[in-house]
Each structure stands twice: as C-alpha cells, then as structure tokens.
Design an enzyme around this catalytic site. Structure first.
Site, PDB file in Angstrom:
ATOM      1  N   CYS A 119      -7.038   3.589 -13.021  1.00 19.49           N
ATOM      2  CA  CYS A 119      -6.583   2.817 -11.856  1.00 19.49           C
ATOM      3  C   CYS A 119      -7.637   1.770 -11.544  1.00 19.49           C
ATOM      4  O   CYS A 119      -8.744   1.811 -12.071  1.00 19.49           O
ATOM      5  CB  CYS A 119      -6.359   3.717 -10.643  1.00 19.49           C
ATOM      6  SG  CYS A 119      -5.365   2.893  -9.351  1.00 19.49           S
ATOM      7  N   CYS A 121      -8.227   0.714  -8.106  1.00 21.90           N
ATOM      8  CA  CYS A 121      -8.578   0.630  -6.678  1.00 21.90           C
ATOM      9  C   CYS A 121     -10.037   0.961  -6.377  1.00 21.90           C
ATOM     10  O   CYS A 121     -10.585   0.458  -5.404  1.00 21.90           O
ATOM     11  CB  CYS A 121      -7.639   1.478  -5.823  1.00 21.90           C
ATOM     12  SG  CYS A 121      -7.687   3.226  -6.205  1.00 21.90           S
ATOM     13  N   CYS A 129      -4.653  -1.279  -5.948  1.00 21.76           N
ATOM     14  CA  CYS A 129      -4.604  -0.676  -7.287  1.00 21.76           C
ATOM     15  C   CYS A 129      -4.255  -1.681  -8.385  1.00 21.76           C
ATOM     16  O   CYS A 129      -3.727  -1.311  -9.435  1.00 21.76           O
ATOM     17  CB  CYS A 129      -3.616   0.487  -7.294  1.00 21.76           C
ATOM     18  SG  CYS A 129      -4.066   1.790  -6.136  1.00 21.76           S
ATOM     19  N   LYS A 205       4.118   9.658  -7.285  1.00 19.75           N
ATOM     20  CA  LYS A 205       2.950   9.599  -6.415  1.00 19.75           C
ATOM     21  C   LYS A 205       3.350   8.910  -5.122  1.00 19.75           C
ATOM     22  O   LYS A 205       3.773   7.753  -5.121  1.00 19.75           O
ATOM     23  CB  LYS A 205       1.828   8.828  -7.109  1.00 19.75           C
ATOM     24  CG  LYS A 205       0.595   8.668  -6.226  1.00 19.75           C
ATOM     25  CD  LYS A 205      -0.556   8.037  -6.972  1.00 19.75           C
ATOM     26  CE  LYS A 205      -1.717   7.811  -6.033  1.00 19.75           C
ATOM     27  NZ  LYS A 205      -2.848   7.158  -6.694  1.00 19.75           N
ATOM     28  N   ARG A 215     -10.395   8.490  -0.348  1.00 22.22           N
ATOM     29  CA  ARG A 215     -10.754   7.075  -0.189  1.00 22.22           C
ATOM     30  C   ARG A 215     -12.142   6.935   0.414  1.00 22.22           C
ATOM     31  O   ARG A 215     -12.861   5.994   0.115  1.00 22.22           O
ATOM     32  CB  ARG A 215      -9.684   6.354   0.630  1.00 22.22           C
ATOM     33  CG  ARG A 215      -8.394   6.269  -0.170  1.00 22.22           C
ATOM     34  CD  ARG A 215      -7.262   5.597   0.583  1.00 22.22           C
ATOM     35  NE  ARG A 215      -6.006   5.789  -0.149  1.00 22.22           N
ATOM     36  CZ  ARG A 215      -4.819   5.485   0.344  1.00 22.22           C
ATOM     37  NH1 ARG A 215      -4.711   4.960   1.548  1.00 22.22           N
ATOM     38  NH2 ARG A 215      -3.743   5.682  -0.386  1.00 22.22           N
ATOM     39  N   LYS A 258       2.334  14.257  -6.984  1.00 21.39           N
ATOM     40  CA  LYS A 258       1.148  14.156  -6.136  1.00 21.39           C
ATOM     41  C   LYS A 258       1.514  13.578  -4.788  1.00 21.39           C
ATOM     42  O   LYS A 258       2.209  12.563  -4.758  1.00 21.39           O
ATOM     43  CB  LYS A 258       0.154  13.247  -6.849  1.00 21.39           C
ATOM     44  CG  LYS A 258      -1.101  12.966  -6.083  1.00 21.39           C
ATOM     45  CD  LYS A 258      -1.924  11.953  -6.816  1.00 21.39           C
ATOM     46  CE  LYS A 258      -3.086  11.568  -5.940  1.00 21.39           C
ATOM     47  NZ  LYS A 258      -3.747  10.394  -6.400  1.00 21.39           N
ATOM     48  N   SER A 284      -7.126  15.404  -1.946  1.00 25.65           N
ATOM     49  CA  SER A 284      -8.302  15.550  -1.087  1.00 25.65           C
ATOM     50  C   SER A 284      -7.960  16.065   0.313  1.00 25.65           C
ATOM     51  O   SER A 284      -8.676  16.897   0.861  1.00 25.65           O
ATOM     52  CB  SER A 284      -9.031  14.209  -1.003  1.00 25.65           C
ATOM     53  OG  SER A 284      -8.149  13.182  -0.583  1.00 25.65           O
TER      54      SER A 284
END
Ligand code: PBG
Length: 338
Positions: A119, A121, A129, A205, A215, A258, A284
């Site tokens: 990715c 990002c 992204c 996602k 993040r 996800k 997370s």
C-alpha cells in the site's frame, strides 16, 4: 423404550468436548502484522496498541525469532519510512524500509514465511493509499477536491509488489482497495519471473474506525478527507461479494476480510462462495479494545482472545491475522483452543 434427546451428553467431559470440536485451529494459520521503522534503533512502544512496538532493523531479528519460536505461521510487514512524498516512493524503493526488513528477515530468520503489505498510505505525504488527482463531481467550474487516481496507483502498487518479492517476500498482500490491482500486481509479478508468488488480496476491506490505532502506529492517517472513496461502505453485503469474486477472477490466491469481528457474516458467506482460502484480519482497534478493557480488569483477556479467535475460524476463515498471534499460538499449543 423412550429415547433421551440430550445435547449436553457430548459436553460431559473435557476429553469428549475436545473430541467433538468442530473447529480445529493450528498456529501455522496465524499471521502476525509487524511495524518496522526506518532510522530507528531499538524499538518503541505504540501508545494506542499497548504491547505492540515499532521495530528498528537492529531489533527486528530478535522480534522475528520470538514469533517463529511461538510457531506463528507468518509475519506481515508494515513500513514507516523516514521520508514521505506525494507519490510514496519509499514504498517501491529497493532500499525502502520494508525491502531492507525483508532482506534482513530472510537472512536472519530463514524459516519464517514473509508477507509484504502492499500500500502507499504509510509512504505518501498526504496519507492516502495512492497518488492524487483533482476531482470535480459538480462540474468543471467547481473547485476540485482530490481523489486517488486509480490506474496510476495500480502501476505503483505493481512496482511495490515486485520490489518486495525481489527483497525476499514470499507473498504480497495489497491493502489499497484500488480497482484492478490484483490483475495488475499478478501481471507484474509474472513478468518479473515471480509466477509462483501468491497474492493475498484485502478484497473486502471496509472504511472502518477500527483502523484508528494503526494509523497512529504508522503515521498514516489521511491529511485531509477520508478513505470512503476507495474502502467499502460497511452497510454493504452484495458489494463485498462482488469484490471477493472479482479478485478471485483477477487471480487472488487468498481473499481477506477486514476488520474481522464485525464482519464475520461476510467471512462466512465468502468462504462458502469462493474456492480459495479466506483470511480474516482482527485490526488494531479490535486489539486496542481488548487491551484497554483488560488493563482495567473488566474482562478476562486470555479468555476473550481465545473466544475471538475461535469465532473467526468457526465463521470459515482458514487464516487469521492478529496482533495476538503469539498468544493464540500458545493457547493452541496448550490445547486451550483448537
Ligand atoms: C493500509 C492499511 C491499514 C491497515 C492495514 N493496511 C490502514 C488503513 O487502511 O487506514 C489497518 C490495520 C489495522 O488497523 O490493524 N492501507
């Protein structure tokens, strides 16, 4: 004679309960996501993900050995570059942080299976992204806002994937949600002579608040706007099926859903609809919630971790990505679950 109908009969002893278990799990199906940071020496804690760290290259081999020793099947790398730019060039630099980490991991922990998260990002100055282009949904005279430019982004993703494999990745996992990226990456890998390298697609996602702590960990929050123009709307089920089926058609070897916990309906449905393995990613925010409640003594952390893991496999996932991978591997080995 009257027959007794009893569901509890098969629950009457631990050995019997284990015998009739319908969900079997093995540590080799676990994937541990790990953060590597450029120019960091040692490691530093991630505040919103208590117990997780960003690792400098010098601290990486020890951390990887611990993961391998726990019996966890694979690690997936996220990179935090020293410098970010508009096009995320650190992501496809052959000396980028993930490429360095992969080379080191292959050399120092040769038995461990390595996956590269693909990715942009974490590498772009704006935190999106992909590369940006002006977008005028209300006509040419309106001031533009910016959106991620799909096809030029796919070209970069392809370069990221090839460079990660050249550095030692055994598998790549694109998490960007651009259209056509699985086909693009597959073609790139094939052309580079990597036809044997599988692609695990973050096919389904969602634009999710559960990514918040990640993040913070990766410094990848978008500087403006949000990801709803490319990640999925969590109200949608049919669209999830469409994404999964499209990615299988484009050549994805594994389909991922996800986050995990709130999306097990889709894990279940997709695992029945596709003929490839399905993975689920406890992200997370799922990790942070468990850690936070456990720290207050409000939940039994180990029991919750086991129950969450079993739910994911029971729903139909064959592969589980989780920051609790080491703990779960131990619980599996001890026969506490699986
Ligand atoms: C990169 C990426 C993200 C996650 C995995 N890959 C963040 C995002 O999409 O904003 C989140 C993982 C987690 O929360 O544990 N696109």
């Amino acid at each position: 004679m009257e027959l007794t109908k009893r569901a509890r009969r098969l629950r009457s002893s631990e050995s019997l309960r284990k015998m009739v278990r319908e969900t079997r799990m093995d540590p080799s199906s676990l994937i541990y996501p790990i953060f590597v940071e450029e120019n960091l020496s040692g490691s530093e804690p991630i505040e919103a993900m208590d117990g997780q760290k960003r690792y400098g290259l010098d601290a990486l081999p020890a951390a990887l050995n611990e993961i391998a020793d726990a019996g966890v099947g694979a690690v997936m790398f996220f990179g935090i570059p020293a410098h970010k730019d508009e096009v995320g060039s650190g992501a496809y630099d052959e000396n980028g942080i993930v490429q360095q980490a992969l080379r080191l991991a292959k050399k120092e922990v040769p038995g461990l299976y390595l996956i590269g998260d693909v990715c942009l990002c974490e590498y772009t100055s704006h935190g999106h992204c992909g590369v940006l282009c002006p977008h005028r949904p209300h006509g040419e005279s309106a001031p533009p806002y910016f959106e991620v430019d799909n096809d030029p982004t796919v070209d970069l993703l392809r370069r990221i994937a090839v460079s990660q494999v050249a550095a030692g990745a055994d598998m790549v996992a694109p998490s960007d949600m651009m259209d056509g990226r699985i086909a693009g990456i597959r073609a790139g890998l094939d052309e580079a002579g990597y036809a044997d390298i599988p692609v695990m697609s973050y096919a389904v996602k969602f634009a999710s608040a559960f990514y918040g702590p990640f993040r913070e960990a990766a410094g990848s929050a978008p500087a403006f706007g949000n990801r709803r123009g490319y990640q999925m709307d969590y109200h949608n089920r049919k669209e999830a099926m469409k994404e999964a089926l499209t990615d299988v058609e484009e050549g994805a070897d594994i389909i991922m859903v996800k986050p995990a916990m709130n999306y097990l309906d889709l894990v279940s449905e997709i695992s029945q609809a596709v003929n490839v393995p399905v993975a689920a990613y406890s992200v997370s925010g799922e990790y942070a919630m468990v850690r936070a409640a456990a720290a207050r003594g409000w939940i039994d952390e180990d029991a919750i971790i086991c129950e969450m893991a079993a739910g994911v496999y029971r729903a139909g996932a064959g592969i589980y990505l989780t920051y609790f991978a080491k703990e779960i591997a131990r619980f599996m080995r001890e026969g506490r679950i699986g």
